[in-house]
Design a protein around this motif. Sequence first.
Motif, PDB file in Angstrom:
ATOM      1  N   ARG A   1      -1.002  -9.691   5.967  1.00  0.00           N
ATOM      2  CA  ARG A   1      -1.600 -10.812   5.238  1.00  0.00           C
ATOM      3  C   ARG A   1      -3.074 -10.918   5.606  1.00  0.00           C
ATOM      4  N   SER A   2      -3.884 -11.233   4.587  1.00  0.00           N
ATOM      5  CA  SER A   2      -5.295 -11.510   4.801  1.00  0.00           C
ATOM      6  C   SER A   2      -5.766 -12.431   3.679  1.00  0.00           C
ATOM      7  N   GLY A   3      -6.278 -13.597   4.053  1.00  0.00           N
ATOM      8  CA  GLY A   3      -6.739 -14.557   3.055  1.00  0.00           C
ATOM      9  C   GLY A   3      -5.613 -14.954   2.114  1.00  0.00           C
ATOM     10  N   ASP A   4      -5.861 -14.866   0.811  1.00  0.00           N
ATOM     11  CA  ASP A   4      -4.868 -15.242  -0.201  1.00  0.00           C
ATOM     12  C   ASP A   4      -3.909 -14.113  -0.563  1.00  0.00           C
ATOM     13  N   PHE A   5      -4.082 -12.937   0.055  1.00  0.00           N
ATOM     14  CA  PHE A   5      -3.248 -11.780  -0.276  1.00  0.00           C
ATOM     15  C   PHE A   5      -2.159 -11.556   0.774  1.00  0.00           C
ATOM     16  N   LEU A   6      -0.986 -11.151   0.310  1.00  0.00           N
ATOM     17  CA  LEU A   6       0.131 -10.736   1.167  1.00  0.00           C
ATOM     18  C   LEU A   6       0.651  -9.404   0.639  1.00  0.00           C
ATOM     19  N   TYR A   7       0.796  -8.428   1.539  1.00  0.00           N
ATOM     20  CA  TYR A   7       1.370  -7.113   1.222  1.00  0.00           C
ATOM     21  C   TYR A   7       2.763  -7.072   1.829  1.00  0.00           C
ATOM     22  N   ARG A   8       3.744  -6.652   1.045  1.00  0.00           N
ATOM     23  CA  ARG A   8       5.122  -6.552   1.536  1.00  0.00           C
ATOM     24  C   ARG A   8       5.684  -5.196   1.111  1.00  0.00           C
ATOM     25  N   ASP A   9       6.197  -4.449   2.083  1.00  0.00           N
ATOM     26  CA  ASP A   9       6.806  -3.135   1.837  1.00  0.00           C
ATOM     27  C   ASP A   9       8.248  -3.218   2.318  1.00  0.00           C
ATOM     28  N   ILE A  10       9.196  -3.069   1.400  1.00  0.00           N
ATOM     29  CA  ILE A  10      10.625  -3.099   1.733  1.00  0.00           C
ATOM     30  C   ILE A  10      11.216  -1.744   1.360  1.00  0.00           C
ATOM     31  N   TYR A  11      11.884  -1.095   2.319  1.00  0.00           N
ATOM     32  CA  TYR A  11      12.483   0.208   2.014  1.00  0.00           C
ATOM     33  C   TYR A  11      13.801   0.409   2.747  1.00  0.00           C
ATOM     34  N   PHE A  12      14.556   1.384   2.236  1.00  0.00           N
ATOM     35  CA  PHE A  12      15.870   1.742   2.780  1.00  0.00           C
ATOM     36  C   PHE A  12      15.866   3.227   3.114  1.00  0.00           C
ATOM     37  N   GLY A  13      16.506   3.590   4.224  1.00  0.00           N
ATOM     38  CA  GLY A  13      16.673   4.985   4.587  1.00  0.00           C
ATOM     39  C   GLY A  13      15.610   5.477   5.541  1.00  0.00           C
ATOM     40  N   MET A  14      15.737   6.774   5.911  1.00  0.00           N
ATOM     41  CA  MET A  14      14.745   7.387   6.791  1.00  0.00           C
ATOM     42  C   MET A  14      14.429   8.806   6.344  1.00  0.00           C
ATOM     43  N   SER A  15      15.365   9.731   6.565  1.00  0.00           N
ATOM     44  CA  SER A  15      15.088  11.110   6.139  1.00  0.00           C
ATOM     45  C   SER A  15      14.881  11.157   4.633  1.00  0.00           C
ATOM     46  N   TYR A  16      15.716  10.435   3.899  1.00  0.00           N
ATOM     47  CA  TYR A  16      15.490  10.182   2.473  1.00  0.00           C
ATOM     48  C   TYR A  16      15.418   8.671   2.332  1.00  0.00           C
ATOM     49  N   PHE A  17      14.423   8.183   1.614  1.00  0.00           N
ATOM     50  CA  PHE A  17      14.215   6.746   1.529  1.00  0.00           C
ATOM     51  C   PHE A  17      13.711   6.351   0.143  1.00  0.00           C
ATOM     52  N   VAL A  18      13.910   5.084  -0.186  1.00  0.00           N
ATOM     53  CA  VAL A  18      13.365   4.486  -1.407  1.00  0.00           C
ATOM     54  C   VAL A  18      12.805   3.125  -1.019  1.00  0.00           C
ATOM     55  N   GLY A  19      11.774   2.702  -1.734  1.00  0.00           N
ATOM     56  CA  GLY A  19      11.190   1.420  -1.397  1.00  0.00           C
ATOM     57  C   GLY A  19      10.264   0.885  -2.462  1.00  0.00           C
ATOM     58  N   GLN A  20       9.735  -0.284  -2.156  1.00  0.00           N
ATOM     59  CA  GLN A  20       8.819  -0.942  -3.071  1.00  0.00           C
ATOM     60  C   GLN A  20       7.791  -1.726  -2.274  1.00  0.00           C
ATOM     61  N   GLU A  21       6.531  -1.524  -2.623  1.00  0.00           N
ATOM     62  CA  GLU A  21       5.434  -2.299  -2.078  1.00  0.00           C
ATOM     63  C   GLU A  21       5.051  -3.338  -3.128  1.00  0.00           C
ATOM     64  N   THR A  22       4.778  -4.555  -2.689  1.00  0.00           N
ATOM     65  CA  THR A  22       4.339  -5.618  -3.599  1.00  0.00           C
ATOM     66  C   THR A  22       3.186  -6.355  -2.951  1.00  0.00           C
ATOM     67  N   ILE A  23       2.175  -6.647  -3.750  1.00  0.00           N
ATOM     68  CA  ILE A  23       1.075  -7.479  -3.274  1.00  0.00           C
ATOM     69  C   ILE A  23       1.124  -8.797  -4.030  1.00  0.00           C
ATOM     70  N   TYR A  24       1.049  -9.867  -3.244  1.00  0.00           N
ATOM     71  CA  TYR A  24       1.055 -11.223  -3.775  1.00  0.00           C
ATOM     72  C   TYR A  24      -0.343 -11.809  -3.629  1.00  0.00           C
ATOM     73  N   TYR A  25      -0.740 -12.593  -4.609  1.00  0.00           N
ATOM     74  CA  TYR A  25      -1.976 -13.355  -4.537  1.00  0.00           C
ATOM     75  C   TYR A  25      -1.608 -14.828  -4.710  1.00  0.00           C
ATOM     76  N   LYS A  26      -1.886 -15.605  -3.674  1.00  0.00           N
ATOM     77  CA  LYS A  26      -1.505 -17.030  -3.686  1.00  0.00           C
ATOM     78  C   LYS A  26      -0.028 -17.207  -4.067  1.00  0.00           C
ATOM     79  N   THR A  27       0.837 -16.469  -3.434  1.00  0.00           N
ATOM     80  CA  THR A  27       2.303 -16.492  -3.581  1.00  0.00           C
ATOM     81  C   THR A  27       2.836 -15.871  -4.873  1.00  0.00           C
ATOM     82  N   HIS A  28       1.978 -15.372  -5.753  1.00  0.00           N
ATOM     83  CA  HIS A  28       2.428 -14.759  -7.005  1.00  0.00           C
ATOM     84  C   HIS A  28       2.336 -13.236  -6.906  1.00  0.00           C
ATOM     85  N   PRO A  29       3.416 -12.508  -7.231  1.00  0.00           N
ATOM     86  CA  PRO A  29       3.331 -11.039  -7.222  1.00  0.00           C
ATOM     87  C   PRO A  29       2.376 -10.572  -8.324  1.00  0.00           C
ATOM     88  N   VAL A  30       1.407  -9.712  -7.942  1.00  0.00           N
ATOM     89  CA  VAL A  30       0.401  -9.260  -8.911  1.00  0.00           C
ATOM     90  C   VAL A  30       0.346  -7.751  -9.061  1.00  0.00           C
TER      91      VAL A  30
END
Length: 157
Positions: A42-71
Amino acid sequence: MTFDKKDFLGFLIESKKATYASQGGDPSVTPLIDGSRQLEYRSGDFLYRDIYFGMSYFVGQETIYYKTHPVWSMSYGGGVDKKFDIKCVREIYSFLRKAMREITSNNPYRGPKKFIEGDLVYTDTNEGDIGWFRGDEKIIRSGEEVYSLSYSGGFLR
């Protein structure tokens, strides 16, 4: 939501360097989803969130929020060839994190276009721009592909 695109890009690069590229896969917060790993920055009004599953093979999603809204968001999936043991997987991911710390504003998705260390070569090819893109990254060791990942994403509308 209105925000400065230059500020957004700076935050994106800063957050990617500060999370997996620097700290590895150890969660920085308690995961929101059972069985996942979650990294946040987190920095200022932005939040970065990375959620993933697995290790050797993995899938995930990064999302950046601005003032609590995903952008902005990026989905990804890939991993190391299943023939490698955990020691080798860790060595490959250590190299991957080094490559990811070399992220640039010209290529702000994963790592640089090319990064070489010893017999390991990282490459990232992509098309589009920060608003809508897709790409692939690979790691080659001594001429053999040992890791691959595909990703896509952009600004949410």
